[in-house]
Each structure stands twice: as structure tokens, then as C-alpha cells.
Design a protein around this motif. Structure first.
Motif, PDB file in Angstrom:
ATOM      1  N   THR A  94       0.833  -1.212   0.000  1.00  0.00           N
ATOM      2  CA  THR A  94       0.000   0.000   0.000  1.00  0.00           C
ATOM      3  C   THR A  94       0.870   1.265   0.000  1.00  0.00           C
ATOM      4  N   LYS A  95       1.978   1.249   0.753  1.00  0.00           N
ATOM      5  CA  LYS A  95       2.815   2.460   0.829  1.00  0.00           C
ATOM      6  C   LYS A  95       3.545   2.695  -0.502  1.00  0.00           C
ATOM      7  N   SER A  96       4.168   1.660  -1.044  1.00  0.00           N
ATOM      8  CA  SER A  96       4.834   1.828  -2.349  1.00  0.00           C
ATOM      9  C   SER A  96       3.807   2.182  -3.413  1.00  0.00           C
ATOM     10  N   LEU A 109       9.955  19.305   5.223  1.00  0.00           N
ATOM     11  CA  LEU A 109      10.991  18.648   4.407  1.00  0.00           C
ATOM     12  C   LEU A 109      10.539  17.265   3.948  1.00  0.00           C
ATOM     13  N   ASP A 110       9.664  16.651   4.722  1.00  0.00           N
ATOM     14  CA  ASP A 110       9.102  15.367   4.289  1.00  0.00           C
ATOM     15  C   ASP A 110       8.308  15.564   3.011  1.00  0.00           C
ATOM     16  N   GLN A 111       7.510  16.648   2.955  1.00  0.00           N
ATOM     17  CA  GLN A 111       6.720  16.917   1.745  1.00  0.00           C
ATOM     18  C   GLN A 111       7.600  17.365   0.580  1.00  0.00           C
ATOM     19  N   VAL A 112       8.650  18.159   0.876  1.00  0.00           N
ATOM     20  CA  VAL A 112       9.593  18.525  -0.185  1.00  0.00           C
ATOM     21  C   VAL A 112      10.180  17.248  -0.777  1.00  0.00           C
ATOM     22  N   HIS A 113      10.476  16.288   0.106  1.00  0.00           N
ATOM     23  CA  HIS A 113      11.074  15.014  -0.309  1.00  0.00           C
ATOM     24  C   HIS A 113      10.119  14.217  -1.184  1.00  0.00           C
ATOM     25  N   ILE A 114       8.883  14.105  -0.724  1.00  0.00           N
ATOM     26  CA  ILE A 114       7.886  13.323  -1.476  1.00  0.00           C
ATOM     27  C   ILE A 114       7.618  13.964  -2.844  1.00  0.00           C
ATOM     28  N   TRP A 132      18.393  15.610   5.544  1.00  0.00           N
ATOM     29  CA  TRP A 132      17.760  16.045   6.794  1.00  0.00           C
ATOM     30  C   TRP A 132      17.066  14.847   7.467  1.00  0.00           C
ATOM     31  N   MET A 133      16.257  14.122   6.699  1.00  0.00           N
ATOM     32  CA  MET A 133      15.540  12.982   7.293  1.00  0.00           C
ATOM     33  C   MET A 133      16.524  11.881   7.680  1.00  0.00           C
ATOM     34  N   GLY A 134      17.595  11.757   6.892  1.00  0.00           N
ATOM     35  CA  GLY A 134      18.619  10.769   7.234  1.00  0.00           C
ATOM     36  C   GLY A 134      19.258  11.099   8.579  1.00  0.00           C
ATOM     37  N   TRP A 135      19.560  12.364   8.776  1.00  0.00           N
ATOM     38  CA  TRP A 135      20.169  12.789  10.053  1.00  0.00           C
ATOM     39  C   TRP A 135      19.191  12.561  11.209  1.00  0.00           C
ATOM     40  N   LYS A 136      17.905  12.790  10.929  1.00  0.00           N
ATOM     41  CA  LYS A 136      16.888  12.605  11.969  1.00  0.00           C
ATOM     42  C   LYS A 136      16.791  11.152  12.401  1.00  0.00           C
ATOM     43  N   HIS A 137      17.020  10.241  11.473  1.00  0.00           N
ATOM     44  CA  HIS A 137      16.800   8.818  11.771  1.00  0.00           C
ATOM     45  C   HIS A 137      18.085   8.025  11.995  1.00  0.00           C
ATOM     46  N   VAL A 138      19.215   8.572  11.591  1.00  0.00           N
ATOM     47  CA  VAL A 138      20.471   7.828  11.717  1.00  0.00           C
ATOM     48  C   VAL A 138      21.448   8.647  12.560  1.00  0.00           C
ATOM     49  N   THR A 174      19.182  -2.375  10.922  1.00  0.00           N
ATOM     50  CA  THR A 174      18.395  -2.778   9.751  1.00  0.00           C
ATOM     51  C   THR A 174      17.877  -1.556   9.003  1.00  0.00           C
ATOM     52  N   TYR A 175      17.389  -0.562   9.769  1.00  0.00           N
ATOM     53  CA  TYR A 175      16.906   0.677   9.141  1.00  0.00           C
ATOM     54  C   TYR A 175      18.027   1.294   8.300  1.00  0.00           C
ATOM     55  N   GLY A 176      19.216   1.386   8.919  1.00  0.00           N
ATOM     56  CA  GLY A 176      20.363   1.998   8.241  1.00  0.00           C
ATOM     57  C   GLY A 176      20.719   1.265   6.953  1.00  0.00           C
ATOM     58  N   VAL A 191      20.873   0.996   0.986  1.00  0.00           N
ATOM     59  CA  VAL A 191      20.425   0.430  -0.297  1.00  0.00           C
ATOM     60  C   VAL A 191      19.711   1.505  -1.107  1.00  0.00           C
ATOM     61  N   LYS A 192      18.865   2.256  -0.416  1.00  0.00           N
ATOM     62  CA  LYS A 192      18.101   3.311  -1.108  1.00  0.00           C
ATOM     63  C   LYS A 192      19.034   4.367  -1.698  1.00  0.00           C
ATOM     64  N   VAL A 193      19.983   4.836  -0.880  1.00  0.00           N
ATOM     65  CA  VAL A 193      20.906   5.869  -1.363  1.00  0.00           C
ATOM     66  C   VAL A 193      21.748   5.347  -2.532  1.00  0.00           C
ATOM     67  N   PHE A 230      10.309  -0.018   4.003  1.00  0.00           N
ATOM     68  CA  PHE A 230      11.197  -0.690   4.966  1.00  0.00           C
ATOM     69  C   PHE A 230      11.900   0.319   5.864  1.00  0.00           C
ATOM     70  N   LEU A 231      11.777   1.613   5.514  1.00  0.00           N
ATOM     71  CA  LEU A 231      12.355   2.650   6.381  1.00  0.00           C
ATOM     72  C   LEU A 231      11.353   2.962   7.486  1.00  0.00           C
ATOM     73  N   SER A 232      11.039   1.940   8.281  1.00  0.00           N
ATOM     74  CA  SER A 232      10.076   2.164   9.375  1.00  0.00           C
ATOM     75  C   SER A 232      10.854   2.123  10.692  1.00  0.00           C
TER      76      SER A 232
HETATM   77  C1  HEM Z   1      14.629   9.154  -6.250  1.00  0.00           C
HETATM   78  C2  HEM Z   1      14.950   9.636  -5.078  1.00  0.00           C
HETATM   79  C3  HEM Z   1      14.081   9.443  -3.844  1.00  0.00           C
HETATM   80  C4  HEM Z   1      12.748   9.192  -3.741  1.00  0.00           C
HETATM   81  C5  HEM Z   1      11.746   8.983  -4.855  1.00  0.00           C
HETATM   82  C6  HEM Z   1      12.439   9.117  -2.322  1.00  0.00           C
HETATM   83  C7  HEM Z   1      11.171   8.871  -1.824  1.00  0.00           C
HETATM   84  C8  HEM Z   1      10.871   8.805  -0.476  1.00  0.00           C
HETATM   85  C9  HEM Z   1       9.540   8.646   0.052  1.00  0.00           C
HETATM   86  C10 HEM Z   1       8.292   8.559  -0.791  1.00  0.00           C
HETATM   87  C11 HEM Z   1       9.637   8.608   1.408  1.00  0.00           C
HETATM   88  C12 HEM Z   1       8.502   8.400   2.424  1.00  0.00           C
HETATM   89  C13 HEM Z   1       8.105   9.676   3.023  1.00  0.00           C
HETATM   90  C14 HEM Z   1       6.974   9.458   4.005  1.00  0.00           C
HETATM   91  O1  HEM Z   1       6.548   8.372   4.294  1.00  0.00           O
HETATM   92  O2  HEM Z   1       6.492  10.461   4.522  1.00  0.00           O
HETATM   93  C15 HEM Z   1      11.019   8.739   1.730  1.00  0.00           C
HETATM   94  C16 HEM Z   1      11.492   8.732   3.008  1.00  0.00           C
HETATM   95  C17 HEM Z   1      12.817   8.889   3.301  1.00  0.00           C
HETATM   96  N1  HEM Z   1      13.849   9.121   2.411  1.00  0.00           N
HETATM   97 FE1  HEM Z   1      13.719   9.220   0.427  1.00  0.00          FE
HETATM   98  N2  HEM Z   1      13.573   9.326  -1.593  1.00  0.00           N
HETATM   99  C18 HEM Z   1      14.600   9.534  -2.474  1.00  0.00           C
HETATM  100  C19 HEM Z   1      15.889   9.807  -2.174  1.00  0.00           C
HETATM  101  C20 HEM Z   1      16.391   9.834  -0.904  1.00  0.00           C
HETATM  102  C21 HEM Z   1      17.763  10.132  -0.573  1.00  0.00           C
HETATM  103  C22 HEM Z   1      18.854  10.476  -1.587  1.00  0.00           C
HETATM  104  C23 HEM Z   1      17.875  10.042   0.790  1.00  0.00           C
HETATM  105  C24 HEM Z   1      19.076  10.259   1.684  1.00  0.00           C
HETATM  106  C25 HEM Z   1      20.051  11.042   1.430  1.00  0.00           C
HETATM  107  C26 HEM Z   1      16.554   9.686   1.301  1.00  0.00           C
HETATM  108  C27 HEM Z   1      16.262   9.497   2.643  1.00  0.00           C
HETATM  109  C28 HEM Z   1      15.009   9.233   3.134  1.00  0.00           C
HETATM  110  C29 HEM Z   1      14.703   9.064   4.559  1.00  0.00           C
HETATM  111  C30 HEM Z   1      15.698   9.094   5.710  1.00  0.00           C
HETATM  112  C31 HEM Z   1      13.341   8.860   4.658  1.00  0.00           C
HETATM  113  C32 HEM Z   1      12.531   8.791   5.940  1.00  0.00           C
HETATM  114  C33 HEM Z   1      11.935   7.527   6.171  1.00  0.00           C
HETATM  115  C34 HEM Z   1      11.228   7.533   7.503  1.00  0.00           C
HETATM  116  O3  HEM Z   1      10.171   8.171   7.624  1.00  0.00           O
HETATM  117  O4  HEM Z   1      11.751   6.911   8.370  1.00  0.00           O
HETATM  118  N3  HEM Z   1      15.691   9.562   0.257  1.00  0.00           N
HETATM  119  N4  HEM Z   1      11.762   8.863   0.567  1.00  0.00           N
END
Ligand code: HEM
Length: 386
Positions: free
Chosen positions: A22-24, A186-191, A246-252, A262-264, A269-271, A332-334
Motif C-alpha cells: 500500500t505504501k509503495s 521537508l518530508d513533503q519537499v522530499h515526497i 535532513w531525514m537521514g540525520w533525523k533517523h540515523v 536494519t533501518y540503516g 540500499v536506497k541511497v 522498509f524505512l520504518s
Molecule cells: C529518487 C529519489 C528518492 C525518492 C523517490 C524518495 C522517496 C521517499 C519517500 C516517498 C519517502 C517516504 C516519506 C513518508 O513516508 O512520509 C522517503 C522517506 C525517506 N527518504 Fe527518500 N527518496 C529519495 C531519495 C532519498 C535520498 C537520496 C535520501 C538520503 C540522502 C533519502 C532518505 C530518506 C529518509 C531518511 C526517509 C525517511 C523515512 C522515515 O520516515 O523513516 N531519500 N523517501
């Protein structure tokens, strides 16, 4: 000891399969709706309006664009419904118990919890009402005679789809410090930046697959399209890296937690997947773009077509596959590596924010240099990108 036990031993909770899907699925839905409408507004629509285009090419791409957006509306609707059900289910209830519309309506109408300025259910109600509207506007594009309003519908769905994620980030309690404002922001900027990047790549790769229906002069249109999108992608890379750090620093809480928790490990893998996307994008920016400029200079329609509609999309499909991999890792980043490793929570300070500002400036400078370098490479081939 199996992965699940290892993770549990380390204080990590493996998400249920239903939560992973559902999340993906939800973020893939946002890639389709937010990513495609933003890419349409910023790259496709301006490129399609160029006077030198063959009218048949523009018409073929508009038709494909309309169908793509219509299907994106369907995916958003289904993914949004399951995401809402998953939010009701939380970690305790099976997803199946939450799929009934009546139960979801009760969840959305639940009264506000103590200390909140609005009920969380109300925030979700507004979010899903907006997502429903966005889906309806997009799905209308299935009707052939509605497609002549592609511009209006796409540009209406864009802010609705954007609001569909931004509303979910509204905190229901008054933020007590800067972190409680910066985290959801920053979470929304990220999404948004992540889904525009991946969603835009998927849209353009799918549009490029219409190659067989385009004229031999379509290379000029596509050279312009790829150039315009590469600017959008660069901004997204900057925003996703800044917010991700920013979120990485918050969680790691330390580099070693990237492989001792495991989170790390999942974040690592994601990075790695994201860096592979950046490298693939670099091939297009520094290797293919100058060759496209050279082909344009030589007025060689055939090699321009080959570069823009065979080589370029091939690299873009690789980026799309990597991007989908990133979204598959997200659930899996839970939890948090900090709590797994027993590190204290991260609290920002003036120093941290100053480092953050410096980071943003460095990233902006490096992206600017990327654009200038790619232009210089094209110019050296005798013509700047169109
Ligand atoms: C194509 C690039 C990327 C996409 C599409 C992406 C997508 C996402 C999405 C959709 C979330 C979930 C946000 C939420 O649930 O509110 C997320 C969380 C996160 N992302 Fe990314 N991301 C990307 C790149 C990165 C990079 C480069 C980093 C680190 C430098 C990163 C670190 C994180 C972290 C730490 C979380 C937080 C997870 C949590 O809530 O514990 N992401 N990302």
C-alpha cells in the motif's frame, strides 16, 4: 537466525506485506499524478507548442499524454483508497478489516484527539477528497472528445494532486519547536521532488515509446523535451538530496548505523539506488546531450531521432527501474536507526541549520555548474542546446 528475527532482535519491525504494497503503491500513484502533471506543465506542453513541430507528431504525443494521465488517475484512485485503509489499519489490524467504505467513513469522522486543533480523520478526509477530485479530472481524459481540453485538465489536476500529498503533512498539534515545522515540511519537499523526478522519467520514457508513430523530424521536438526535463530533474535531485539528508540525520545517529542497524542498511540500499540514478542521468547530461546538439548542428534528422528516441529513452528506462526500486525500499524505512542503536533523538540547533543552509548552497552551485558544463560541452560541439 532469519532476517525477521535479526531485525526484531535489533528492535526493527519488518512492515507487513500489505503495508509494503500500500505504501509503495501510494507513492507510485503520486508519481503518476504529481510527477506527470508537473512534467507536462514544465516540459511537455512548452515543447509541444514549438512552431517547428510536425502537427502530426504533436497530435500523436497529446493523444498518448492524455491516455497516460487518464490511467494515472485510475492508479491514484486505487492506491489512495488502499493507503487510507492501511492508515486505518495501522500496525495492529489486518488491512482487510479496513477496506469496507463504512469503516473508512467512521475513521474519517472520528473526533479530534485531546490536544489537537483538528481531528486527524478530518485531515485525511480533506486529503482524500482532493485526491478523488484529481483522479476524476484525470480519468475524464479517457473520453476522446474531452482530450482537446488536455491543457486545462492537466493544469487543474496538478495543484489538486499536489494538495493531495501536502494536506497529509499538516500537523494536527501546534508545532512546539522548529523541528516540528521542518520535519513535515521537508518530508513533503522530499515526497514531491522524489515523485516528480521518478514520475517524470516514467512519463517521458512511455511517451518516447510512441517513436513508431512519429515523423522522422520528431528528433527536434524530443531534443527540446529532454533538455527541458533535465532542468526539472536537476532541481528535483537537489531537493530530494537536501530533504533526504535532513531525514537521514533525523533517523540515523552515526555513519556506522548505516550497516549496524536494519533501518540503516535499507537506507544505504536506497541511497545506492539513487546515486545510480544520478550517474545514469549524468550519462544523458554529459554524453548524450552534446551528441544531440551535434546532430542538430549537422541537421541530421536520422541521428537526432536515434539519439533522442532510442539511446536516451534506454538510459531513462534504467533510471525508472532504479526509481521504482527506491519506492519499493521506502516502506522498509520504518522506525529509526537511532532508536535501534539506542542513540538520542536528533534535535536541530543553529549550527545544524547553518550546515543545512551551506549544504543547500553547495548543492545549488553544483547543479548550476552541471548545467553550465553540459552547455559548454554542447557549445564545444558547435551549438548550445536548443
Ligand atoms: C529518487 C529519489 C528518492 C525518492 C523517490 C524518495 C522517496 C521517499 C519517500 C516517498 C519517502 C517516504 C516519506 C513518508 O513516508 O512520509 C522517503 C522517506 C525517506 N527518504 Fe527518500 N527518496 C529519495 C531519495 C532519498 C535520498 C537520496 C535520501 C538520503 C540522502 C533519502 C532518505 C530518506 C529518509 C531518511 C526517509 C525517511 C523515512 C522515515 O520516515 O523513516 N531519500 N523517501
Amino acid at each position: 537466525m532469519s532476517f525477521v528475527h535479526l531485525a526484531a532482535a535489533a528492535g526493527y519491525t519488518t512492515p507487513a506485506l500489505s503495508r509494503i504494497l500500500t505504501k509503495s503503491g501510494y507513492f507510485l500513484g503520486l508519481c503518476g499524478a504529481v510527477g506527470s502533471t508537473v512534467t507536462y506543465a514544465a516540459a511537455v506542453r512548452p515543447a509541444l507548442r514549438a512552431p517547428q513541430n510536425e502537427p502530426a507528431d504533436a497530435a500523436a504525443l497529446r493523444r498518448r499524454m492524455s491516455l497516460y494521465l487518464a490511467w494515472a488517475g485510475v492508479v491514484l484512485l486505487v492506491a489512495g483508497y488502499f493507503e487510507l485503509a492501511a492508515r486505518r489499519a495501522g500496525r495492529s489490524k489486518p488491512l482487510g478489516d479496513s477496506l469496507a467504505p463504512g469503516r473508512l467513513w467512521d475513521f474519517l469522522r472520528a473526533p479530534a484527539a485531546k490536544g489537537t486543533w483538528v481531528a486527524q480523520g478530518t485531515v485525511y478526509l480533506v486529503q482524500n477528497a482532493v485526491l478523488l477530485l484529481a483522479s476524476a479530472v484525470l480519468v475524464a481524459l479517457f473520453v476522446p472528445r474531452v482530450r482537446r481540453h488536455l491543457d486545462v485538465l492537466a493544469l487543474t489536476a496538478l495543484p489538486l494532486a499536489l494538495a493531495g500529498t501536502l494536506v497529509a503533512g499538516i500537523p494536527v498539534t501546534a508545532p512546539k519547536d522548529a523541528d516540528h515545522v521542518l520535519d513535515p515540511l521537508l518530508d513533503q519537499v522530499h515526497i514531491v521532488s522524489g515523485t516528480v523526478w521518478v514520475g517524470g522519467l516514467a512519463l517521458l520514457a512511455t511517451l518516447a515509446a510512441a517513436r513508431g508513430r512519429l515523423s522522422e523530424n520528431a528528433g527536434v521536438l524530443w531534443a527540446d523535451l529532454w533538455r527541458r526535463f533535465s532542468l526539472v530533474a536537476l532541481v528535483c535531485v537537489g531537493a530530494v538530496l537536501t530533504s533526504g539528508l535532513w531525514m537521514g540525520w533525523k533517523h540515523v545517529g552515526g555513519i556506522s548505523q548505516l550497516w549496524t542497524t536494519t533501518y540503516g542498511t535499507f537506507l544505504l540500499v536506497k541511497v545506492a539506488l539513487v546515486l545510480s540514478m544520478v550517474v545514469a542521468g549524468g550519462v544523458n547530461q554529459f554524453w548524450l546531450m552534446p551528441r544531440i546538439a551535434r546532430a542538430r548542428r549537422a541537421d541530421s534528422a536520422a541521428s537526432l531521432l536515434d539519439l533522442t528516441l532510442r539511446h536516451f529513452p534506454r538510459v531513462v528506462w534504467l533510471e525508472v527501474a532504479l526509481g521504482v526500486g527506491v519506492l519499493a525500499v521506502v516502506p522498509f524505512l520504518s522506525g529509526s536507526a537511532r532508536s535501534q542503536a539506542g542513540s538520542p533523538p536528533a534535535v536541530s540547533s543553529g549550527g545544524i541549520l547553518a550546515v543545512g543552509v551551506l549544504l543547500v548552497l553547495t548543492l545549488a552551485a553544483s547543479l548550476y555548474i552541471t548545467v553550465r558544463t553540459s552547455d559548454a560541452l554542447s557549445r564545444r560541439s558547435g551549438l548550445a542546446t536548443p
